[in-house]
Motif scaffolding. Structure first.
Motif, PDB file in Angstrom:
ATOM      1  N   GLY A 104       0.782  -1.230   0.000  1.00  0.00           N
ATOM      2  CA  GLY A 104       0.000   0.000   0.000  1.00  0.00           C
ATOM      3  C   GLY A 104       0.810   1.274   0.000  1.00  0.00           C
ATOM      4  O   GLY A 104       0.244   2.373  -0.033  1.00  0.00           O
ATOM      5  N   PHE A 105       2.143   1.156   0.014  1.00  0.00           N
ATOM      6  CA  PHE A 105       2.967   2.358   0.088  1.00  0.00           C
ATOM      7  C   PHE A 105       2.881   3.169  -1.212  1.00  0.00           C
ATOM      8  O   PHE A 105       2.861   4.392  -1.185  1.00  0.00           O
ATOM      9  CB  PHE A 105       4.424   1.981   0.372  1.00  0.00           C
ATOM     10  N   ARG A 106       2.817   2.481  -2.358  1.00  0.00           N
ATOM     11  CA  ARG A 106       2.684   3.187  -3.631  1.00  0.00           C
ATOM     12  C   ARG A 106       1.337   3.884  -3.727  1.00  0.00           C
ATOM     13  O   ARG A 106       1.211   4.975  -4.289  1.00  0.00           O
ATOM     14  CB  ARG A 106       2.863   2.190  -4.776  1.00  0.00           C
ATOM     15  N   LEU A 107       0.303   3.258  -3.155  1.00  0.00           N
ATOM     16  CA  LEU A 107      -1.025   3.873  -3.130  1.00  0.00           C
ATOM     17  C   LEU A 107      -1.005   5.179  -2.344  1.00  0.00           C
ATOM     18  O   LEU A 107      -1.708   6.142  -2.698  1.00  0.00           O
ATOM     19  CB  LEU A 107      -2.033   2.895  -2.518  1.00  0.00           C
ATOM     20  N   LEU A 108      -0.197   5.252  -1.312  1.00  0.00           N
ATOM     21  CA  LEU A 108      -0.075   6.473  -0.516  1.00  0.00           C
ATOM     22  C   LEU A 108       0.491   7.621  -1.360  1.00  0.00           C
ATOM     23  O   LEU A 108       0.052   8.775  -1.236  1.00  0.00           O
ATOM     24  CB  LEU A 108       0.825   6.212   0.695  1.00  0.00           C
ATOM     25  N   ASN A 109       1.459   7.324  -2.208  1.00  0.00           N
ATOM     26  CA  ASN A 109       2.005   8.358  -3.095  1.00  0.00           C
ATOM     27  C   ASN A 109       0.923   8.951  -3.989  1.00  0.00           C
ATOM     28  O   ASN A 109       0.849  10.169  -4.185  1.00  0.00           O
ATOM     29  CB  ASN A 109       3.129   7.772  -3.960  1.00  0.00           C
ATOM     30  N   TRP A 110       0.089   8.084  -4.537  1.00  0.00           N
ATOM     31  CA  TRP A 110      -0.986   8.569  -5.402  1.00  0.00           C
ATOM     32  C   TRP A 110      -2.064   9.306  -4.609  1.00  0.00           C
ATOM     33  O   TRP A 110      -2.746  10.192  -5.152  1.00  0.00           O
ATOM     34  CB  TRP A 110      -1.590   7.409  -6.187  1.00  0.00           C
ATOM     35  N   HIS A 111      -2.239   8.946  -3.339  1.00  0.00           N
ATOM     36  CA  HIS A 111      -3.172   9.691  -2.492  1.00  0.00           C
ATOM     37  C   HIS A 111      -2.729  11.149  -2.371  1.00  0.00           C
ATOM     38  O   HIS A 111      -3.540  12.077  -2.530  1.00  0.00           O
ATOM     39  CB  HIS A 111      -3.238   9.036  -1.100  1.00  0.00           C
ATOM     40  N   PHE A 112      -1.452  11.360  -2.123  1.00  0.00           N
ATOM     41  CA  PHE A 112      -0.931  12.733  -2.060  1.00  0.00           C
ATOM     42  C   PHE A 112      -1.056  13.418  -3.418  1.00  0.00           C
ATOM     43  O   PHE A 112      -1.358  14.622  -3.495  1.00  0.00           O
ATOM     44  CB  PHE A 112       0.528  12.721  -1.608  1.00  0.00           C
ATOM     45  N   PHE A 113      -0.828  12.687  -4.490  1.00  0.00           N
ATOM     46  CA  PHE A 113      -0.888  13.260  -5.833  1.00  0.00           C
ATOM     47  C   PHE A 113      -2.289  13.782  -6.147  1.00  0.00           C
ATOM     48  O   PHE A 113      -2.461  14.939  -6.574  1.00  0.00           O
ATOM     49  CB  PHE A 113      -0.474  12.207  -6.863  1.00  0.00           C
ATOM     50  N   PHE A 114      -3.310  12.962  -5.911  1.00  0.00           N
ATOM     51  CA  PHE A 114      -4.670  13.384  -6.252  1.00  0.00           C
ATOM     52  C   PHE A 114      -5.211  14.419  -5.265  1.00  0.00           C
ATOM     53  O   PHE A 114      -6.073  15.228  -5.624  1.00  0.00           O
ATOM     54  CB  PHE A 114      -5.592  12.164  -6.340  1.00  0.00           C
ATOM     55  N   THR A 115      -4.708  14.423  -4.047  1.00  0.00           N
ATOM     56  CA  THR A 115      -5.066  15.497  -3.117  1.00  0.00           C
ATOM     57  C   THR A 115      -4.528  16.835  -3.620  1.00  0.00           C
ATOM     58  O   THR A 115      -5.222  17.856  -3.612  1.00  0.00           O
ATOM     59  CB  THR A 115      -4.504  15.204  -1.716  1.00  0.00           C
ATOM     60  N   ALA A 116      -3.277  16.830  -4.076  1.00  0.00           N
ATOM     61  CA  ALA A 116      -2.691  18.045  -4.646  1.00  0.00           C
ATOM     62  C   ALA A 116      -3.446  18.475  -5.898  1.00  0.00           C
ATOM     63  O   ALA A 116      -3.656  19.671  -6.138  1.00  0.00           O
ATOM     64  CB  ALA A 116      -1.213  17.812  -4.965  1.00  0.00           C
ATOM     65  N   MET A 117      -3.867  17.516  -6.709  1.00  0.00           N
ATOM     66  CA  MET A 117      -4.629  17.836  -7.916  1.00  0.00           C
ATOM     67  C   MET A 117      -5.955  18.506  -7.566  1.00  0.00           C
ATOM     68  O   MET A 117      -6.357  19.502  -8.198  1.00  0.00           O
ATOM     69  CB  MET A 117      -4.868  16.560  -8.724  1.00  0.00           C
ATOM     70  N   LEU A 118      -6.647  17.969  -6.558  1.00  0.00           N
ATOM     71  CA  LEU A 118      -7.910  18.558  -6.118  1.00  0.00           C
ATOM     72  C   LEU A 118      -7.700  19.983  -5.617  1.00  0.00           C
ATOM     73  O   LEU A 118      -8.492  20.887  -5.917  1.00  0.00           O
ATOM     74  CB  LEU A 118      -8.531  17.694  -5.020  1.00  0.00           C
ATOM     75  N   PHE A 119      -6.622  20.209  -4.885  1.00  0.00           N
ATOM     76  CA  PHE A 119      -6.352  21.544  -4.346  1.00  0.00           C
ATOM     77  C   PHE A 119      -6.048  22.542  -5.461  1.00  0.00           C
ATOM     78  O   PHE A 119      -6.625  23.634  -5.514  1.00  0.00           O
ATOM     79  CB  PHE A 119      -5.177  21.483  -3.370  1.00  0.00           C
ATOM     80  N   VAL A 120      -5.164  22.163  -6.370  1.00  0.00           N
ATOM     81  CA  VAL A 120      -4.729  23.089  -7.431  1.00  0.00           C
ATOM     82  C   VAL A 120      -5.867  23.410  -8.386  1.00  0.00           C
ATOM     83  O   VAL A 120      -6.185  24.572  -8.658  1.00  0.00           O
ATOM     84  CB  VAL A 120      -3.527  22.496  -8.196  1.00  0.00           C
ATOM     85  N   TYR A 121      -6.532  22.362  -8.916  1.00  0.00           N
ATOM     86  CA  TYR A 121      -7.591  22.611  -9.891  1.00  0.00           C
ATOM     87  C   TYR A 121      -8.836  23.198  -9.252  1.00  0.00           C
ATOM     88  O   TYR A 121      -9.595  23.923  -9.919  1.00  0.00           O
ATOM     89  CB  TYR A 121      -7.920  21.322 -10.633  1.00  0.00           C
ATOM     90  N   GLY A 122      -9.058  22.898  -7.977  1.00  0.00           N
ATOM     91  CA  GLY A 122     -10.184  23.515  -7.286  1.00  0.00           C
ATOM     92  C   GLY A 122     -10.037  25.022  -7.209  1.00  0.00           C
ATOM     93  O   GLY A 122     -11.004  25.774  -7.404  1.00  0.00           O
ATOM     94  N   ARG A 123      -8.825  25.492  -6.961  1.00  0.00           N
ATOM     95  CA  ARG A 123      -8.589  26.932  -6.871  1.00  0.00           C
ATOM     96  C   ARG A 123      -8.619  27.597  -8.252  1.00  0.00           C
ATOM     97  O   ARG A 123      -9.088  28.729  -8.390  1.00  0.00           O
ATOM     98  CB  ARG A 123      -7.243  27.202  -6.193  1.00  0.00           C
TER      99      ARG A 123
END
Length: 424
Positions: A104-123
């Motif tokens: 699940g460690f690789r899944l954690l990397n993608w969790h941070f990635f899509f969180t950043a995507m939500l933040f950037v594109y949301g703004r």
């Protein structure tokens, strides 16, 4: 017999395939000595030229189609490019042996990635989403609430990933895990800094995305062609195949192309009009003074036999020269940085998804530098610095509830009535 041996050596498991790709991608540290890496001295240069040209034609064709389809499709393309870039960069420091003990460690990397995507594109896209759903009262209130709590939602998602990371720490794996944690955040900074400026430029008008991106493509192709046929003098040790002949020839070609291409692209409203919502309909707007032709007489500057006595220029073409100068002189340093980065990790390319070019990241190194400059240049020298009615309306729609907007409407009506008729 040789083909049988080579086919038998192809790995079958995902882990073995990853190791095989890394070994085939490793750089020979002695390969760049003397001038053996210059394209003019490469015996296989015509074969690589054809492979590279074939891939380039397909990429340019797909790119033109996506641009024709509009702003949302271009944004979707940027998102797909981001995902591929992140995948290539994640794999750069990946160690299969360690990750077998970290499910699940690789899944954690993608969790941070899509969180950043939500933040950037949301703004970036929040105001345009509001403009899209304004006619529907329910959707407007729902979207307004989501935008209001957007930062809190993103922070909660990030903190959940942070807690997840802490809970997965294992003894004797701390160094690897913290190294991956830092590497993930560096990837987020590199990928989303560039892409946020790119998407913002797209909605300011496709012109401000397409012209800078095209100039990088032209510069890259011209540098390859000039270096292919005339390259003799190495330019920089970080990138042995780069030559002064290619660099100078590409600079001249890029600056001329910038002036000509701006005149062509600036004549289409589909490219010059900003998109204020997330619809896909046709655009119709006043292009503004930058895209209105101006005539210049050449009587004093050209001899009498010269056929053209007058030229028509769009004012935006003078700005295009600045973009062309940056694309030809400064943006290539993004490629030099990527070359040094790959040498540090002893790999030839970031990936192998594009035949003849390497990975997606290999094609985006200069684009990242150019995208940031293009947006900053547009905001500093193109966009009016004073407030406009559209800017005020956008702030009202974004930050006020429907009831507050109605109260503002009534109050503004009273103020205008007092000023016009002198009565409360």
């Amino acid at each position: 017999m040789n083909s049988e041996n080579s086919s038998a050596s192809i790995p079958t498991t995902p882990t073995a395939r990853l190791r095989h790709r890394r070994r085939s991608n490793e750089v020979n540290p002695d390969a760049g000595k003397a001038n053996g890496h210059l394209l003019v001295n490469d015996r296989n240069k015509y074969k690589s030229f054809l492979v590279r040209a074939y891939s380039t034609v397909w990429m340019i064709g797909g790119f033109v189609l996506i641009v024709y389809m509009g702003h949302l499709y271009i944004t979707a393309m940027v998102v797909v490019i981001q995902i591929f870039m992140a995948r290539e960069l994640f794999n750069l420091l990946r160690k299969a042996h360690e990750e077998r003990d970290l499910p699940g460690f690789r899944l954690l990397n993608w969790h941070f990635f899509f969180t950043a995507m939500l933040f950037v594109y949301g703004r970036i896209l929040s105001q345009r989403l509001v403009n899209t759903v304004t006619p529907d009262k329910f959707l407007f209130q729902l979207v307004s609430s989501l935008i209001k709590y957007h930062m809190a939602i993103c922070y909660f998602l990030y903190i959940s990933g942070f807690v997840w990371f802490i809970l997965t720490l294992k003894k004797k794996m701390y160094k690897y895990q913290f190294g991956q944690y830092a590497w993930t955040h560096m990837i987020l900074i590199v990928v989303f800094t560039q892409s946020s400026f790119t998407v913002a430029s797209i909605f300011e008008g496709i012109f401000w995305f397409l012209l800078p991106a095209s100039l990088i493509v032209i510069n890259d192709i011209a540098a390859y062609v000039f270096g292919f046929f005339f390259g003799r003098t190495p330019l920089i040790k970080l990138s042995p195949k780069k030559t002064w002949e290619g660099f100078i020839g590409a600079s001249v070609a890029t600056i001329i192309s910038a002036f000509v291409l701006a005149n062509f692209l600036g004549r289409f409203q589909w490219l010059t009009c900003p998109r204020k919502d997330l619809s896909t309909g046709w655009l119709d707007c006043d292009p503004g003074p930058l895209f209105k032709p101006e005539s210049f007489t050449l009587h004093e500057w050209v001899p009498s036999w010269f056929p053209w006595k007058e030229i028509v220029v769009l004012p935006v073409q003078w700005h295009a020269l600045c973009l062309g100068l940056f694309a030809s002189i400064i943006a290539p340093f993004g490629g030099f940085f990527a070359s040094g980065f790959k040498r540090a990790f002893k790999v030839k390319d970031f990936g192998d998804s594009i035949p003849g070019h390497g990975g997606i990241t290999d094609r985006m190194d200069c684009q990242m530098v150019m995208a940031v400059f293009a947006f900053i240049y547009h905001q500093s020298f193109i966009v009016p610095q004073s407030l406009s009615v559209e800017m005020i309306v956008e702030q009202i729609l974004t930050n006020l509830t429907l009831e507050e907007q109605q109260a503002l409407y009534v109050k503004l009506g009273q103020i205008i009535k007092e000023r016009l008729f002198g009565q409360p």
